[in-house]
Write a protein that holds these residues in place. Structure first.
Motif, short mmCIF file in Angstrom:
data_model
loop_
_atom_site.label_atom_id
_atom_site.label_comp_id
_atom_site.label_asym_id
_atom_site.label_seq_id
_atom_site.Cartn_x
_atom_site.Cartn_y
_atom_site.Cartn_z
N VAL A 74 0.84 -1.20 0.00
CA VAL A 74 0.00 0.00 0.00
C VAL A 74 0.87 1.25 0.00
N LEU A 75 1.89 1.27 0.84
CA LEU A 75 2.78 2.43 0.91
C LEU A 75 3.55 2.63 -0.39
N THR A 76 3.96 1.54 -1.02
CA THR A 76 4.66 1.65 -2.31
C THR A 76 3.73 2.25 -3.35
N ALA A 77 2.50 1.78 -3.42
CA ALA A 77 1.54 2.33 -4.37
C ALA A 77 1.32 3.82 -4.12
N GLN A 78 1.17 4.20 -2.86
CA GLN A 78 0.97 5.61 -2.52
C GLN A 78 2.20 6.44 -2.89
N ARG A 79 3.38 5.90 -2.61
CA ARG A 79 4.62 6.62 -2.91
C ARG A 79 4.76 6.94 -4.39
N PHE A 80 4.33 6.02 -5.23
CA PHE A 80 4.46 6.20 -6.68
C PHE A 80 3.14 6.65 -7.33
N ALA A 81 2.14 6.97 -6.51
CA ALA A 81 0.84 7.45 -6.98
C ALA A 81 0.21 6.48 -7.98
N LYS A 82 0.19 5.20 -7.61
CA LYS A 82 -0.39 4.16 -8.46
C LYS A 82 -1.64 3.61 -7.78
N PRO A 83 -2.68 3.36 -8.54
CA PRO A 83 -3.85 2.71 -7.94
C PRO A 83 -3.50 1.27 -7.56
N ILE A 84 -4.13 0.78 -6.51
CA ILE A 84 -3.85 -0.57 -6.03
C ILE A 84 -5.15 -1.30 -5.70
#
Length: 160
Positions: A74-84
């Motif tokens: 979740v944090l990786t997706a948020q960091r790169f502004a990617k939907p998850i």
């Protein structure tokens, strides 16, 4: 590209098999990091592990991440502004020691850029919703908004 990740600590063959079944109907390449799983995908590229620098490049190039309900993902997706899309492991199926991933998924459901599929039957719809997301900018929480207001007031007036 859709990037699927299950982390490195535990297998999550249920998610990998569900994604493999959906992959032929999805537009673009689907690549999975399968961890310690034993399921061999037939319709998507898969590898047990992806080195961190390469994983970050794959995240950067992805349109969507599909993952177990792990906070690191979740944090990786948020960091790169990617939907998850999150699909939680379930203790009753022997996928984890307890159901903390169910709790995590429930807590995060509805947040900007986060879709939840509680099981395989909800996965296709969650993926299609995730692929339609254009902006994953999270709205600040009420407590963050309060903090910002208080800081602005202190900076402007010297008082809280």
């Amino acid at each position: 590209m859709i990037l699927v990740t299950v982390g490195m600590q535990l297998a999550f063959d249920r998610l990998i098999a569900a994604m493999d079944a959906l992959a032929p109907d999805l537009e673009g390449e689907v690549i999975a990091q399968t961890g310690k799983g034993t399921y061999e995908p037939a319709h998507m590229s898969a590898r047990p592990a992806i080195p961190p620098a390469q994983f970050e490049q794959m995240v950067l190039g992805s349109r969507l991440i599909v993952s177990h309900a792990g906070i690191g993902s979740v944090l990786t997706a948020q960091r790169f502004a990617k939907p998850i899309v999150l699909m939680p492991r379930r203790a009753e199926l022997g996928e984890h020691r307890n159901d903390h991933q169910l709790a995590t998924a429930r807590k995060l459901a509805g947040r900007s850029g986060i879709m939840v599929a509680m099981d395989e039957s909800e996965l296709a719809d969650a993926i299609h919703e995730g692929l339609s997301v254009r902006d994953v900018t999270a709205a600040p929480s009420p407590s963050a908004q309060n903090l910002h207001r208080s800081l602005a007031q202190f900076i402007e007036t010297g008082r809280l």
